[in-house]
Design a protein around this motif. Structure first.
Motif: not given
Ligand code: HEC
Ligand code: HEC
Length: 400
Positions: A235-236, A239-240, A251, A253, A255, A311, A314, A325-327, A337, A341, A356, A360
């Motif tokens: 379900r990535c 958001c992505h 969102s 997540i 962090v 945050f 991205p 990675y992350m904020h 990463v 998840y 959501i 996993l």
């Molecule tokens: C509910 C929304 C949401 C879902 C669903 C989600 N993400 Fe994210 N993702 C985010 C957010 C928001 C961040 C940044 C969080 C932070 O920095 O605090 C993030 C950060 C990331 C990053 C780091 C990128 C960077 O440049 O720092 C990766 C890689 C990533 N997600 C991959 C995934 C993958 C793979 C999945 C599925 C397994 C997934 N995400 C599911 C919202 C989501």
């Protein structure tokens, strides 16, 4: 006998390493639709109506020069390019940069930004040009002042000449805020052109659309299995999503957002406050769009309790090249990463958090596959043929 044996080994290896032959039936119809919606890449680069310099060749060149100029910082210490390094995909490769004072957020890549609605991890700015003012004035990043920037431009014949040639305005006739805004608009015009190129994933996506099995089979099987998790069970794409792999919103997540003892990064909650107070937001007088059509989002955004600890989602384009990675730069590698998840800490998720998200519990094979997929999202920049120097009229002043 020996010959036969080696022949059979050869044959087995050939079969085992043979690229997958089919792909379409690997995905359910809804997964296929989701995958197709991750392209095509790149989207059209429409002009930013709020920025008179957007798309202008002179502004782009001028902006590039400014991006690399340390004089935009206090005591000429750092340029934009010192933190957004072209050779590191326009990041700095650090968890947290030091700048003038400790910075509590990770430096994002400044690529593919034209399609963003909000800028900064908390969405503190509503335009690329307004975001470009933030580092210049931030005491932690470049620690300059509007009057300091005005002095630099006016006192340097080359910068002055380029400024005049770009905007048809004498910088000495402008107030410090007007001048700073135009500098930022040139910086934005340059950054808009930093677009990443098509990737192995894009080739696969286009082949899937065309039903070209031969082309599809060039995409590694592991990446294909990872894509299935990404667009399906993981379900990535909730958001992505879209060609940038981001919904452009915010969102939580899970962090952690403590930056020091008793001090938190409010994320989107604080971001909305900063945005609303900024004299440079689109509701202010520096917006070049006379129709004000581009102000709707800014007018309607309101702080809600749920915005705490949210945050920006991205973009994942070039993600293999933008570690950590992350904020807050707290996750070191892309493999980490994936672990994050897989083992998501549900208790850490905000009470209003994302329904959501759930751990996993991926197998080792799933993790390798998801990683293999994420690694196919990288490329260099789209390069355009160089144009002749648009500032020939300035070459005599620069030699002075
Ligand atoms: C509910 C929304 C949401 C879902 C669903 C989600 N993400 Fe994210 N993702 C985010 C957010 C928001 C961040 C940044 C969080 C932070 O920095 O605090 C993030 C950060 C990331 C990053 C780091 C990128 C960077 O440049 O720092 C990766 C890689 C990533 N997600 C991959 C995934 C993958 C793979 C999945 C599925 C397994 C997934 N995400 C599911 C919202 C989501
Ligand atoms: C000392 C390091 C440093 C310098 C110098 C620096 N930046 Fe940044 N940049 C950052 C950090 C850290 C962030 C994240 C800020 C935030 O979220 O509040 C950022 C964020 C950005 C963003 C937002 C990207 C996004 O995805 O929303 C843009 C655009 C940007 N910077 C442009 C510039 C420009 C233009 C300059 C020069 C005028 C510059 N930066 C100078 C560290 C730096």
């Amino acid at each position: 006998m020996n010959v036969l044996k080696s022949l059979s080994i050869l044959l087995t290896t050939a079969i085992l390493t043979m690229p997958g032959v089919l792909a379409a039936e690997d995905f359910s119809p809804s997964e296929r639709a989701t995958i197709l919606s991750l392209g095509p890449w790149p989207p059209a680069l429409v002009q930013d109506s709020g920025n008179r310099a957007s798309g202008d060749l002179k502004a782009i060149e001028f902006g590039k020069k400014l991006f690399n100029d340390k004089r935009l910082s206090k005591d000429d210490q750092v340029s934009c390019a010192d933190c957004h390094k072209p050779e590191l995909a326009f990041t700095d490769g650090m968890a947290l940069n030091e700048g003038y004072k400790k910075i509590t957020r990770n430096t994002p890549a400044v690529t593919n930004l034209r399609w963003n609605n909000w800028f900064g991890w908390g969405g503190e700015a509503d335009s690329l040009w307004a975001q470009s003012i933030r580092p210049i004035l931030s005491r932690n990043e470049m620690a300059a002042t509007p009057s300091g920037i005005r002095r630099v431009v006016i006192n340097d014949p080359d910068l002055s000449c380029r400024f005049k040639a770009t905007f048809n305005l004498d910088p000495a006739g402008l107030g410090k805020h007007e001048l700073l805004v135009l500098i930022a608009k040139a910086l934005a015009a340059y950054q808009e052109t930093l677009v990443t190129d098509v990737t192995a994933f894009d080739h696969f996506r286009d082949a899937l659309l065309a039903g070209d099995r031969n082309a599809m089979s060039r995409y590694p099987r592991a990446a294909r299995r990872g894509l299935k998790i990404f667009a399906g069970s993981g379900r990535c794409t909730f958001c992505h999503f879209g060609p940038r792999f981001s919904n452009g919103e915010f969102s939580n997540i899970g962090v952690p957002f403590f930056v020091a003892k008793g001090k938190v990064d409010q994320g989107r909650y604080g971001g909305i406050r900063t945005l609303k107070r900024s004299p440079y937001n689109l509701l202010g007088k520096f917006n070049d769009d006379g129709t004000a059509k581009n102000t709707v989002r800014t007018q309607h955004v309101t702080q809600r309790h749920r915005n705490w600890g949210e945050f920006k989602v991205p973009s994942l384009r070039n993600v293999a090249r933008t570690a950590p990675y992350m904020h807050n730069g707290s996750v070191a590698t892309l493999a980490d990463v994936v672990e994050f998840y897989s083992d998501l800490n549900e208790e850490r998720l905000h009470t209003d958090g994302e329904k959501i998200l759930r751990p996993l519990n991926l197998t080792d094979q799933n993790k390798t596959d998801l990683l293999a997929f994420l690694e196919t999202l990288s490329s260099g920049l789209v390069t355009k043929p160089g144009s002749p120097d648009p500032f020939r009229e300035c070459s005599s002043v620069s030699r002075q």
